[in-house]
Write an enzyme that holds these catalytic residues in place. Sequence first.
Site, short mmCIF file in Angstrom:
data_model
loop_
_atom_site.label_atom_id
_atom_site.label_comp_id
_atom_site.label_asym_id
_atom_site.label_seq_id
_atom_site.Cartn_x
_atom_site.Cartn_y
_atom_site.Cartn_z
N GLU A 442 28.83 86.68 -19.08
CA GLU A 442 29.32 87.86 -18.34
C GLU A 442 28.37 89.04 -18.50
O GLU A 442 28.81 90.19 -18.60
CB GLU A 442 30.73 88.26 -18.81
CG GLU A 442 31.83 87.41 -18.24
CD GLU A 442 31.76 87.29 -16.74
OE1 GLU A 442 31.33 88.25 -16.07
OE2 GLU A 442 32.11 86.23 -16.23
C1 LIG Z 1 28.87 78.81 -22.53
C2 LIG Z 1 28.49 79.56 -21.29
C3 LIG Z 1 29.41 79.70 -20.27
C4 LIG Z 1 29.03 80.32 -19.09
N1 LIG Z 1 29.91 80.33 -18.03
C5 LIG Z 1 29.45 80.71 -16.81
C6 LIG Z 1 30.26 80.56 -15.64
O1 LIG Z 1 31.40 80.10 -15.71
N2 LIG Z 1 29.74 80.92 -14.44
C7 LIG Z 1 28.48 81.43 -14.32
O2 LIG Z 1 28.08 81.72 -13.21
N3 LIG Z 1 27.70 81.60 -15.40
C8 LIG Z 1 28.16 81.26 -16.64
N4 LIG Z 1 27.35 81.40 -17.75
C9 LIG Z 1 26.02 81.95 -17.58
C10 LIG Z 1 25.84 83.29 -18.25
O3 LIG Z 1 26.50 84.30 -17.58
C11 LIG Z 1 24.32 83.52 -18.38
O4 LIG Z 1 23.86 82.59 -19.36
C12 LIG Z 1 23.96 84.93 -18.77
O5 LIG Z 1 24.28 85.82 -17.74
C13 LIG Z 1 22.49 85.07 -19.13
O6 LIG Z 1 21.67 84.47 -18.17
P1 LIG Z 1 20.52 83.43 -18.60
O7 LIG Z 1 21.14 82.43 -19.49
O8 LIG Z 1 19.84 82.96 -17.39
O9 LIG Z 1 19.55 84.27 -19.50
P2 LIG Z 1 18.34 85.18 -18.96
O10 LIG Z 1 18.80 86.00 -17.82
O11 LIG Z 1 17.13 84.34 -18.79
O12 LIG Z 1 18.13 86.14 -20.21
C14 LIG Z 1 17.38 85.76 -21.36
C15 LIG Z 1 17.15 87.00 -22.23
O13 LIG Z 1 16.41 87.97 -21.49
C16 LIG Z 1 17.11 89.21 -21.46
N5 LIG Z 1 16.93 89.85 -20.15
C17 LIG Z 1 17.04 89.27 -18.94
N6 LIG Z 1 16.82 90.17 -17.97
C18 LIG Z 1 16.59 91.35 -18.59
C19 LIG Z 1 16.33 92.66 -18.13
N7 LIG Z 1 16.26 92.97 -16.84
N8 LIG Z 1 16.15 93.63 -19.05
C20 LIG Z 1 16.23 93.37 -20.37
N9 LIG Z 1 16.48 92.13 -20.86
C21 LIG Z 1 16.68 91.14 -19.98
C22 LIG Z 1 18.58 88.85 -21.69
O14 LIG Z 1 19.31 89.94 -22.21
C23 LIG Z 1 18.44 87.68 -22.66
O15 LIG Z 1 18.32 88.17 -23.97
C24 LIG Z 1 27.73 80.85 -18.96
C25 LIG Z 1 26.84 80.76 -20.02
C26 LIG Z 1 27.20 80.11 -21.18
C27 LIG Z 1 26.20 79.97 -22.28
#
Ligand SMILES: Cc1cc2nc3c(=O)[nH]c(=O)nc-3n(C[C@H](O)[C@H](O)[C@H](O)COP(=O)(O)OP(=O)(O)OC[C@H]3O[C@@H](n4cnc5c(N)ncnc54)[C@H](O)[C@@H]3O)c2cc1C
Length: 601
Positions: A442
Site C-alpha cells: 500500500e
Molecule cells: C505480500 C504483499 C502483498 C501485496 N499485495 C498487493 C495487492 O494485493 N495488489 C497489488 O496491486 N499490489 C500488492 N502488493 C505490491 C506492493 O504494493 C508493492 O510491493 C509496493 O507498492 C512496492 O512496490 P515494488 O515491490 O515494486 O517496489 P519498488 O517500487 O521497486 O521499490 C523498491 C524500493 O525503492 C523505493 N522507491 C521506489 N520508488 C521511489 C521513489 N520515487 N522515491 C524514493 N524511493 C523509491 C521504495 O520505497 C523501495 O524501498 C503486495 C506486495 C506484497 C509484498
Amino acid sequence: MTQRLLNDRDLDFLLYEFLDTDALLKRPRYQEHSREVFNATLETAKTVAEKYFANHNAKGDANEPSFDGETVHQIPETREAWDAFAEAGFLAAHYDFEDGGMQLPEIILRVAMSYMTAANIATAGYPFLSIGAANLIQSFGGEAERAKYLPPMQAGRFAGTMALTEPGQGSALADITTTARPADDGSYRIVGQKMFISGGDQSITENIVHLVLAKIEGAPAGAKGISLFICPKFLVNDDGSLGERNDVALAGLLHKMGYRNTTSTVLSFGEKGGAVAYLVGEPHKGLQYMFQMMNEARIGVGAGAAILAYQGFNYSLDYARERPQGRLPSNKDPESRQVNIIEHTDVRRMLLAQKAYSEGALAMCLYASSLFEDSHTATSEEERRDAFLLLDLITPIVKSWPSKYGLKANELAIQVLGGSGYIREYPVEQYYRDNRLNPIHEGTEAIHGLDILGRKVVMSGGAGLKLFNRAVAATLAEAGQYQQTGEFVGPLQQAQATLNEVTQTLVEKLAQDPDAALANATVYLDLFGRVLAAWIWLKQAVCASAALDKGESGENDENFYRGKLQATRYYFQWELPEIAPQAELLQRFDSAPQDMRDEWF
Ligand SMILES: Cc1cc2nc3c(=O)[nH]c(=O)nc-3n(C[C@H](O)[C@H](O)[C@H](O)COP(=O)(O)OP(=O)(O)OC[C@H]3O[C@@H](n4cnc5c(N)ncnc54)[C@H](O)[C@@H]3O)c2cc1C
C-alpha cells in the site's frame, strides 16, 4: 498461555470516551441503531474471530498455500473462517438496509474487523480486500456491474482483489504496461502480467473479481492514461450463473516471510488472446477511482500493524508477569526468590514502549476511521468537507506510523521473551514476520513521505494542515484544564510550532528545487508522525484525566486511566523530543544521502 484478542476495556474507551461514537446515533442514517446494537455486533465479531480465525493462525503460517499447476490448496479452516464471516453478515454490514446490509457505521465495523485481524491477519486479508473491491464497484461501477457482482460478493460467493502491481512496476504505477483493447460488444480484452496480487487465486470462493488497472490502447502516457476494469476469473452469465473460465491464469504463488495464509499471486492476463474485462466508470480515471480503495486500505494497513503490535504487547505483558528471572540490583541475597521479569525496569521500558506504540497506533487508526465516517455522514457540508481534508492529509501517517512503530513494538515483544521470543513455539516471532509487510505494501514509507510533503501539506492551500493545527489547539486548551495533563501542554505547543516551521521551510524549497526539498521526505513523515502520535496520546490523557477527576472509577478503571497517563508521559519524555534533531537535519537540507554516488558504495 492463551492469547487475548486486543483489550475490550481499551476498545470501549476508544469508542465512547476518546471518540464520541454515541453521537452517531443522532445522525439520520443510524437512528434505528443503539449502543446495544453496536456492542452486540462487536460481541459477534469477537466470537467469530475466536472460533474461526484464531484457531488456525499458526497452522496457516506453518502450512502456506500451494499450487499444483491446476488448483490452489489451502488448509480447510480458511474457507470455514470466510463462510463464518459471511454468514455473520460482515461482508455487507455497511450497506444500506434496502441493499441487504445492516447500515452500520465505519468505526464499528473497523473495530469488528480488528478482532479478526488480531486473531489471524492473513485469513482476515480475504474479507478485507473483498470489502474494498465491492465498495469500489458500488461507488464507480455502472448499474449492470453493481447488479451482477455486488450480491454474490456480499453473500461471500465471490471474493475481490486489487490488481495494480506488475513485475516491473510497483511504486511507479503511472508506468504500468498492462493494456486493454476495446472489443466489439463494448467490453475489453486485457493483456499483461500482475504481481503480488493478494488473494489472486484461492480455494475459498466460487469466483474472484479482479479490479485491474490497465491502459486502453492509445491512452495518454502516465497516470492520466490508466483505467479501471472488472475482470472476473469466471465470466458471469446474465442470470448470475458462472460461465466460461476467463483468460486469467495463475502463473504462480509467491512464498512470503509472513501473512502466509493470504495467497500472493502472479497473474497472467490474456495468454490466449485477451481476458474479458469491463470498464468501471469513465476511461482514464482508473487511478483516481482506485485511490478510494487504496485510501481505505491504507487505514486498514495501519490498523493491521497496530493490531499486530497490540497482540505482541498483550503476549509479552502476560509472559513478563509470569516469568521469574533474576533479582533487582539492590538485592544481593542469592537465597531470596527471583522476581518476575516485569519487575526489571528495562523490561518495563520495553512494555511501556509497546503500550505507547500499539495503543497509540490503534487510537490513531480509529480516529482516522471516525474522520472517514464524518466525511460521509456528518450533518453539515462543512463538517463533511473538513473531515475529508484532514483525513486526506493524515492518511500517509495513519498508514506509515503504525507500520513503523508497530514493527518496533513486535521487535520489543520478542526481546521481552528472550530466547523464547525467537522460537516458533511462541507467537511473537510470527507477529513480527507478519508485520514486516506493513511498511512495504500500500505504498512504501518513502512513497508516503513524498505524498505528504510533496502533495498533501500544500493541497487546497494547506487546508488540511490548518485543520490539524486547529484540532491540536483545541486539545491543548482542554489539557490546560487538568492538573494531570498540564505538563504536556508546553511540549506539544513547541512540537506543533516546530512542525509548522519545518513544513514552511521545505514547502518554500519545493518550487525551486524539488529534489532537495523532497530528499529527506521520509524523515519529515516520521517527524509529523511523532507530532500526530503525541496529539493522539494527549487526547487520550485528557479523557483519562476527566474520568479520574469525576472520581467515580473503581480500582480497575483507575489503573486503566493511570496507565493511559503514564504512557502519555513516556511518549512525551522519550519519543517526542526526537523531533528536534530531525527538524534541524531537515531545515539545513542535509544532503549526505543525496550526494552519495553509486560508485562510492
Ligand atoms: C505480500 C504483499 C502483498 C501485496 N499485495 C498487493 C495487492 O494485493 N495488489 C497489488 O496491486 N499490489 C500488492 N502488493 C505490491 C506492493 O504494493 C508493492 O510491493 C509496493 O507498492 C512496492 O512496490 P515494488 O515491490 O515494486 O517496489 P519498488 O517500487 O521497486 O521499490 C523498491 C524500493 O525503492 C523505493 N522507491 C521506489 N520508488 C521511489 C521513489 N520515487 N522515491 C524514493 N524511493 C523509491 C521504495 O520505497 C523501495 O524501498 C503486495 C506486495 C506484497 C509484498
